[in-house]
Design a protein around this motif. Structure first.
Motif, PDB file in Angstrom:
ATOM      1  N   TYR B  67      -3.413  -8.837   9.195  1.00  0.00           N
ATOM      2  CA  TYR B  67      -2.861  -8.253   7.967  1.00  0.00           C
ATOM      3  C   TYR B  67      -1.867  -7.134   8.224  1.00  0.00           C
ATOM      4  CZ  TYR B  67      -6.113 -10.988   5.188  1.00  0.00           C
ATOM      5  OH  TYR B  67      -6.759 -12.019   4.587  1.00  0.00           O
ATOM      6  N   GLY B  68      -1.458  -6.948   9.483  1.00  0.00           N
ATOM      7  CA  GLY B  68      -0.385  -6.001   9.754  1.00  0.00           C
ATOM      8  C   GLY B  68       0.949  -6.653   9.423  1.00  0.00           C
ATOM      9  N   GLU B  69       2.009  -5.854   9.647  1.00  0.00           N
ATOM     10  CA  GLU B  69       3.326  -6.369   9.251  1.00  0.00           C
ATOM     11  C   GLU B  69       3.656  -7.689   9.921  1.00  0.00           C
ATOM     12  OE1 GLU B  69       6.267  -3.206   9.729  1.00  0.00           O
ATOM     13  OE2 GLU B  69       4.652  -1.822   9.185  1.00  0.00           O
ATOM     14  N   LEU B  72       1.222 -10.582   8.875  1.00  0.00           N
ATOM     15  CA  LEU B  72       1.471 -11.078   7.518  1.00  0.00           C
ATOM     16  C   LEU B  72       2.736 -11.910   7.453  1.00  0.00           C
ATOM     17  CD1 LEU B  72       0.523  -8.063   5.225  1.00  0.00           C
ATOM     18  CD2 LEU B  72      -0.530 -10.319   5.247  1.00  0.00           C
ATOM     19  N   ARG B  73       3.753 -11.428   8.158  1.00  0.00           N
ATOM     20  CA  ARG B  73       5.014 -12.161   8.112  1.00  0.00           C
ATOM     21  C   ARG B  73       4.791 -13.605   8.567  1.00  0.00           C
ATOM     22  NH1 ARG B  73       8.339  -8.878  11.259  1.00  0.00           N
ATOM     23  NH2 ARG B  73       8.001  -7.288   9.678  1.00  0.00           N
ATOM     24  N   LEU B  76       1.884 -15.442   6.039  1.00  0.00           N
ATOM     25  CA  LEU B  76       2.298 -15.782   4.677  1.00  0.00           C
ATOM     26  C   LEU B  76       3.097 -17.083   4.630  1.00  0.00           C
ATOM     27  CD1 LEU B  76       3.246 -12.247   3.338  1.00  0.00           C
ATOM     28  CD2 LEU B  76       1.457 -13.725   2.436  1.00  0.00           C
ATOM     29  N   GLU B  77       3.536 -17.519   5.783  1.00  0.00           N
ATOM     30  CA  GLU B  77       4.283 -18.778   5.824  1.00  0.00           C
ATOM     31  C   GLU B  77       3.353 -19.982   5.928  1.00  0.00           C
ATOM     32  OE1 GLU B  77       7.461 -18.689   5.423  1.00  0.00           O
ATOM     33  OE2 GLU B  77       7.594 -16.515   5.552  1.00  0.00           O
ATOM     34  N   LEU B  79       0.545 -22.188   4.423  1.00  0.00           N
ATOM     35  CA  LEU B  79      -0.089 -22.420   3.127  1.00  0.00           C
ATOM     36  C   LEU B  79      -1.607 -22.408   3.217  1.00  0.00           C
ATOM     37  CD1 LEU B  79       0.611 -22.779   0.194  1.00  0.00           C
ATOM     38  CD2 LEU B  79       0.676 -25.247   0.517  1.00  0.00           C
ATOM     39  N   LEU B  82      -2.591 -18.798   3.394  1.00  0.00           N
ATOM     40  CA  LEU B  82      -2.289 -18.193   2.100  1.00  0.00           C
ATOM     41  C   LEU B  82      -3.321 -18.586   1.056  1.00  0.00           C
ATOM     42  CD1 LEU B  82      -0.223 -16.576   0.433  1.00  0.00           C
ATOM     43  CD2 LEU B  82       0.877 -18.754  -0.097  1.00  0.00           C
ATOM     44  N   GLU B  83      -3.735 -19.840   1.079  1.00  0.00           N
ATOM     45  CA  GLU B  83      -4.723 -20.288   0.099  1.00  0.00           C
ATOM     46  C   GLU B  83      -6.037 -19.526   0.284  1.00  0.00           C
ATOM     47  OE1 GLU B  83      -5.467 -24.476  -0.247  1.00  0.00           O
ATOM     48  OE2 GLU B  83      -7.073 -24.152  -1.710  1.00  0.00           O
ATOM     49  N   ALA B  86      -5.516 -15.944  -0.812  1.00  0.00           N
ATOM     50  CA  ALA B  86      -5.349 -15.851  -2.263  1.00  0.00           C
ATOM     51  C   ALA B  86      -6.693 -16.032  -2.968  1.00  0.00           C
ATOM     52  CB  ALA B  86      -4.345 -16.890  -2.752  1.00  0.00           C
ATOM     53  N   LEU B 107      -1.204  -9.438  -3.954  1.00  0.00           N
ATOM     54  CA  LEU B 107      -1.749  -9.841  -2.655  1.00  0.00           C
ATOM     55  C   LEU B 107      -1.174  -8.990  -1.525  1.00  0.00           C
ATOM     56  CD1 LEU B 107      -3.466 -12.379  -1.529  1.00  0.00           C
ATOM     57  CD2 LEU B 107      -1.257 -13.193  -0.756  1.00  0.00           C
ATOM     58  N   ALA B 108      -2.025  -8.691  -0.552  1.00  0.00           N
ATOM     59  CA  ALA B 108      -1.592  -8.019   0.682  1.00  0.00           C
ATOM     60  C   ALA B 108      -1.114  -6.594   0.464  1.00  0.00           C
ATOM     61  CB  ALA B 108      -0.521  -8.837   1.401  1.00  0.00           C
TER      62      ALA B 108
END
Lengths: 111, 266
Positions: B67-69, B72-73, B76-77, B79, B82-83, B86, B107-108
């Motif tokens: 969950y750091g920068e 996450l980058r 988040l790509e 799915l 992300l599901e 989310a 989110l995030a």
């Protein structure tokens, strides 16, 4: 009236379709990515990246042409996106490539 | 923090504090953590409360690799990631909103530590309070209207070119009629429901592959409904469903008030 048309999102009962998960995933993503309070945390997740991601998700599953045919062109009017138009163009190129890959190979995109 | 402790000089550092962050799900008011019944957050971490002057931030520890920068980058790509994120985020928000006025975060929203959460809740106290005032006692309902799709029955091959063109034109005409009917129905649905809502917000139509439905979504609106009007709202949806067989009406809720959790300009 036996059918109320209402259902709890977590229950996954659908009024119009028998595929609960994809529908509630759309609802959840729509809310957790697009809505909710935006506060800058210590971790600099560029919110623009998240906006772009939302676009990507939508475009990944609907081609641009199809989306425009349906009147979906909101990303064109999103000020957060237009300031990054150059970045968006790059993203879109990647995206098109990925759509092609998905269409060609069935991919992992939950279809 | 400035003081060093003597006993930590031996042995390897167990875990660097920098590897964990605090994920903020939502801010509630007057929430008793016990009411969440030991709810687990992302990565099955305990959900904890960070309180500032009546506001209760719901947080849990997350791995900053994830969950750091940078994490996450990358994540988040994906799915599938992300599901999971989310749904995990939403589960905590849902649980909180069921027992207390709750303003969901996007989110995030991640902090280094609880001090960061506290500082932000203090800075944004009045604006978050205003959101909570607005949503308290209300629920969000999602109502969508979609065109019905016709399963074209397999027909005998057209006997001539003219026949083929005529059939194509009829099919196109039918689609156009469906669209127009659906827009008319959507307006009537909205007129009937908006009077029962404190606020409404139009959302972009969802794409068919995520909803799993082939019809065109002509209406996707979030309604902020006072809790004491929930039954009336449900009844109205039921009536509309009966009155408008020409379209599909899909109503879901209650959602936490995601679509109405917007900070006003300071």
């Amino acid at each position: 009236m036996s059918e109320s048309g209402l259902s709890h999102p977590a229950a996954g009962v659908m009024a119009y379709q028998d595929r609960p998960n994809p529908a509630s995933l759309a609802d959840i993503l729509e809310r957790v990515l697009d809505k909710g309070i935006i506060i800058a945390g210590d971790i600099r997740v560029n919110l623009l990246d998240i906006e772009l991601l939302t676009v990507k998700i939508r475009l990944l599953v609907v081609s641009v042409d199809k989306a425009e045919e349906m009147g979906i062109d909101w990303w064109r009017h999103d000020p957060m996106l237009t300031v990054r138009e150059r970045g968006l163009a790059e993203e879109n190129d990647e995206l098109r490539q990925r759509v092609e890959e998905l269409e060609a190979g069935g991919g992992s995109g939950g279809g | 923090m400035a003081e060093q402790t003597a006993q930590q000089t031996t042995g390897a550092p167990a875990e660097t504090p920098a590897s964990r962050g605090r994920y903020l799900y939502a801010v509630s008011r007057g929430l008793d953590l016990d009411a969440l019944g030991g709810l687990l957050g992302l990565g099955d971490a305990d959900v904890e409360a960070v309180e500032v002057d009546g506001l209760v931030g719901l947080v849990s520890s997350v791995d900053l690799d994830e969950y750091g920068e940078e994490g996450l980058r990358h994540n988040l790509e994906r799915l599938d990631w992300l599901e999971t994120a989310a749904r995990g985020h939403d589960a905590v928000v849902q649980a909180a909103a069921a027992v207390a006025p709750t303003a969901p975060m996007r989110l995030a929203t991640v902090f280094r530590d609880d001090d960061g959460v506290r500082r932000t809740l203090a800075e944004q106290h009045d604006r978050i309070s205003a959101v909570l005032d607005r949503v308290e006692g209300h629920e969000e309902w999602s109502v969508k209207v979609l065109t019905r799709t016709h399963d074209e029955p397999p027909t005998t091959p057209a006997s001539s070119g003219a026949e083929y063109l005529r059939r194509r034109q009829e099919a196109r005409q039918a689609r156009d009629d469906d669209q127009r009917d659906a827009h008319v129905a959507a307006e009537q649905v909205h007129d009937a429901l908006v009077g029962l809502a404190a606020a409404s917000r139009r959302l972009p139509p969802q794409d068919p592959r995520l909803t799993g439905h082939a019809g065109t979504m002509v209406h996707n609106v979030a309604y902020l409904v006072p809790r004491d009007l929930s039954d009336a709202f449900a009844a109205a949806v039921g009536d509309l469903t009966g009155d408008h067989r020409e379209v599909l009406i899909d109503a879901r809720g209650p959602w936490p008030p995601y679509s109405f959790a917007i900070l006003e300009e300071p």
